[in-house]
Scaffold this motif. Sequence first.
Motif, PDB file in Angstrom:
ATOM      1  N   GLU A   1      -7.381 -11.446 -11.832  1.00 12.19           N
ATOM      2  CA  GLU A   1      -6.504 -12.014 -12.857  1.00 12.19           C
ATOM      3  C   GLU A   1      -5.407 -11.019 -13.177  1.00 12.19           C
ATOM      4  O   GLU A   1      -5.615  -9.799 -13.138  1.00 12.19           O
ATOM      5  CB  GLU A   1      -7.307 -12.349 -14.120  1.00 12.19           C
ATOM      6  CG  GLU A   1      -6.504 -13.129 -15.147  1.00 12.19           C
ATOM      7  CD  GLU A   1      -7.394 -13.657 -16.275  1.00 12.19           C
ATOM      8  OE1 GLU A   1      -8.124 -14.637 -16.037  1.00 12.19           O
ATOM      9  OE2 GLU A   1      -7.351 -13.075 -17.360  1.00 12.19           O
ATOM     10  N   GLY A   2      -4.219 -11.551 -13.472  1.00 13.53           N
ATOM     11  CA  GLY A   2      -3.105 -10.687 -13.824  1.00 13.53           C
ATOM     12  C   GLY A   2      -1.791 -11.378 -13.550  1.00 13.53           C
ATOM     13  O   GLY A   2      -1.733 -12.601 -13.404  1.00 13.53           O
ATOM     14  N   SER A   3      -0.719 -10.595 -13.472  1.00  8.66           N
ATOM     15  CA  SER A   3       0.588 -11.135 -13.105  1.00  8.66           C
ATOM     16  C   SER A   3       0.591 -11.475 -11.620  1.00  8.66           C
ATOM     17  O   SER A   3      -0.322 -11.091 -10.868  1.00  8.66           O
ATOM     18  CB  SER A   3       1.677 -10.104 -13.393  1.00  8.66           C
ATOM     19  OG  SER A   3       1.528  -8.984 -12.524  1.00  8.66           O
ATOM     20  N   TYR A   4       1.625 -12.187 -11.183  1.00  7.39           N
ATOM     21  CA  TYR A   4       1.713 -12.507  -9.754  1.00  7.39           C
ATOM     22  C   TYR A   4       1.756 -11.230  -8.925  1.00  7.39           C
ATOM     23  O   TYR A   4       1.090 -11.128  -7.881  1.00  7.39           O
ATOM     24  CB  TYR A   4       2.936 -13.367  -9.455  1.00  7.39           C
ATOM     25  CG  TYR A   4       3.031 -13.712  -7.982  1.00  7.39           C
ATOM     26  CD1 TYR A   4       2.276 -14.751  -7.458  1.00  7.39           C
ATOM     27  CD2 TYR A   4       3.829 -12.955  -7.117  1.00  7.39           C
ATOM     28  CE1 TYR A   4       2.322 -15.049  -6.094  1.00  7.39           C
ATOM     29  CE2 TYR A   4       3.880 -13.252  -5.757  1.00  7.39           C
ATOM     30  CZ  TYR A   4       3.128 -14.295  -5.253  1.00  7.39           C
ATOM     31  OH  TYR A   4       3.166 -14.575  -3.910  1.00  7.39           O
ATOM     32  N   ALA A   5       2.518 -10.241  -9.364  1.00  6.40           N
ATOM     33  CA  ALA A   5       2.623  -8.988  -8.620  1.00  6.40           C
ATOM     34  C   ALA A   5       1.259  -8.326  -8.480  1.00  6.40           C
ATOM     35  O   ALA A   5       0.915  -7.788  -7.418  1.00  6.40           O
ATOM     36  CB  ALA A   5       3.602  -8.046  -9.319  1.00  6.40           C
ATOM     37  N   GLU A   6       0.465  -8.385  -9.542  1.00  6.83           N
ATOM     38  CA  GLU A   6      -0.851  -7.747  -9.522  1.00  6.83           C
ATOM     39  C   GLU A   6      -1.818  -8.467  -8.585  1.00  6.83           C
ATOM     40  O   GLU A   6      -2.482  -7.844  -7.755  1.00  6.83           O
ATOM     41  CB  GLU A   6      -1.427  -7.682 -10.934  1.00  6.83           C
ATOM     42  CG  GLU A   6      -0.696  -6.705 -11.841  1.00  6.83           C
ATOM     43  CD  GLU A   6      -1.073  -6.856 -13.313  1.00  6.83           C
ATOM     44  OE1 GLU A   6      -0.914  -5.862 -14.056  1.00  6.83           O
ATOM     45  OE2 GLU A   6      -1.512  -7.955 -13.730  1.00  6.83           O
ATOM     46  N   VAL A   7      -1.898  -9.799  -8.726  1.00  2.00           N
ATOM     47  CA  VAL A   7      -2.894 -10.509  -7.914  1.00  2.00           C
ATOM     48  C   VAL A   7      -2.476 -10.580  -6.448  1.00  2.00           C
ATOM     49  O   VAL A   7      -3.319 -10.576  -5.552  1.00  2.00           O
ATOM     50  CB  VAL A   7      -3.191 -11.925  -8.471  1.00  2.00           C
ATOM     51  CG1 VAL A   7      -3.714 -11.850  -9.898  1.00  2.00           C
ATOM     52  CG2 VAL A   7      -1.991 -12.839  -8.390  1.00  2.00           C
ATOM     53  N   SER A   8      -1.163 -10.642  -6.181  1.00  9.08           N
ATOM     54  CA  SER A   8      -0.718 -10.746  -4.786  1.00  9.08           C
ATOM     55  C   SER A   8      -0.922  -9.448  -4.025  1.00  9.08           C
ATOM     56  O   SER A   8      -0.946  -9.443  -2.792  1.00  9.08           O
ATOM     57  CB  SER A   8       0.751 -11.161  -4.728  1.00  9.08           C
ATOM     58  OG  SER A   8       1.584 -10.179  -5.306  1.00  9.08           O
ATOM     59  N   ALA A   9      -1.073  -8.350  -4.765  1.00 13.00           N
ATOM     60  CA  ALA A   9      -1.312  -7.061  -4.115  1.00 13.00           C
ATOM     61  C   ALA A   9      -2.796  -6.699  -4.081  1.00 13.00           C
ATOM     62  O   ALA A   9      -3.159  -5.644  -3.554  1.00 13.00           O
ATOM     63  CB  ALA A   9      -0.534  -5.963  -4.846  1.00 13.00           C
ATOM     64  N   ASN A  10      -3.648  -7.567  -4.616  1.00 14.47           N
ATOM     65  CA  ASN A  10      -5.080  -7.289  -4.692  1.00 14.47           C
ATOM     66  C   ASN A  10      -5.725  -7.530  -3.319  1.00 14.47           C
ATOM     67  O   ASN A  10      -5.674  -8.643  -2.796  1.00 14.47           O
ATOM     68  CB  ASN A  10      -5.704  -8.196  -5.757  1.00 14.47           C
ATOM     69  CG  ASN A  10      -7.168  -7.886  -6.001  1.00 14.47           C
ATOM     70  OD1 ASN A  10      -7.952  -7.815  -5.068  1.00 14.47           O
ATOM     71  ND2 ASN A  10      -7.529  -7.736  -7.264  1.00 14.47           N
ATOM     72  N   PRO A  11      -6.352  -6.525  -2.728  1.00 12.69           N
ATOM     73  CA  PRO A  11      -6.953  -6.695  -1.395  1.00 12.69           C
ATOM     74  C   PRO A  11      -7.978  -7.819  -1.328  1.00 12.69           C
ATOM     75  O   PRO A  11      -8.071  -8.518  -0.312  1.00 12.69           O
ATOM     76  CB  PRO A  11      -7.605  -5.332  -1.124  1.00 12.69           C
ATOM     77  CG  PRO A  11      -6.846  -4.367  -1.973  1.00 12.69           C
ATOM     78  CD  PRO A  11      -6.478  -5.133  -3.212  1.00 12.69           C
ATOM     79  N   SER A  12      -8.736  -8.030  -2.400  1.00 11.84           N
ATOM     80  CA  SER A  12      -9.743  -9.099  -2.409  1.00 11.84           C
ATOM     81  C   SER A  12      -9.080 -10.471  -2.369  1.00 11.84           C
ATOM     82  O   SER A  12      -9.593 -11.401  -1.736  1.00 11.84           O
ATOM     83  CB  SER A  12     -10.622  -8.985  -3.655  1.00 11.84           C
ATOM     84  OG  SER A  12     -11.348  -7.784  -3.652  1.00 11.84           O
ATOM     85  N   VAL A  13      -7.934 -10.592  -3.048  1.00 14.36           N
ATOM     86  CA  VAL A  13      -7.202 -11.855  -3.035  1.00 14.36           C
ATOM     87  C   VAL A  13      -6.599 -12.089  -1.646  1.00 14.36           C
ATOM     88  O   VAL A  13      -6.633 -13.207  -1.113  1.00 14.36           O
ATOM     89  CB  VAL A  13      -6.104 -11.863  -4.118  1.00 14.36           C
ATOM     90  CG1 VAL A  13      -5.276 -13.139  -4.042  1.00 14.36           C
ATOM     91  CG2 VAL A  13      -6.729 -11.712  -5.503  1.00 14.36           C
TER      92      VAL A  13
END
Length: 257
Positions: free
Chosen positions: A228-240
Amino acid sequence: MAEVVLETKALTKEFKGFTAVSDVNLKVQRGHIHALIGPNGAGKTTCFNLLTKFLTPTSGQILFNGHDITRAKPAQIARLGIIRSFQISAVFPHLTVLENVRIGLQRSMGNSFHFWKSEKSLSVLNDKAMELLVLVDLGKFADTLTVDLPYGRKRALEIATTLGMEPELMLLDEPTQGMGHEDVDRVTQLIKKVSVGRTILMVEHNMNVVAGICDRISVLQRGAVLAEGSYAEVSANPSVMEAYMGSSTAILEGAHA
């Protein structure tokens, strides 16, 4: 700390041993556009159905403005101001665009089924209906039969009808699904426009839409919140990235293309 309008606590839904939604904790802040995203089968639609009471949770809580609505009926939560667009908004194909919005206004006044009322008595709602049509760029279509509207314009009408019910929280279920690029852009800007002073929770597959207008994003996978987070945060999340792409390559890197 921002005010929380909608909150879920360990929200869970099981179907005969299959867990579709698992211990989901969400906090939707007032004034935000909050997106639920995830791969197919992630539990997004089931989660929406729990929030709008089309399904009953197996366990967990749903709070709206701090009040427990876990066992409330769909009509009760609609009266509280939680309105799910594109499912329960009234769109009658052989009424005019104006008449459709007027029905939404009747609902907010508690006159939902007064179809036998005279045209004169209903005309008092015309000014407000026109205001809503102008807001969603449908003013010039007021006298058009809804069946004759292009698909994207019908979606705009559904938003206007939903706004007529005076939602405190709008739930939008795949608002741009099935649209061409031009309609997607129009409806995306429309959602941004009508979000002023309102709170929106939406399920959306189109990452251009999510990246462009959402304040916060919750990513579901196998019924649970993965990130969960901003688009920038979740799009950079390796699990996502792994959930979407099956690898550690960048998530949906075409979202801004």
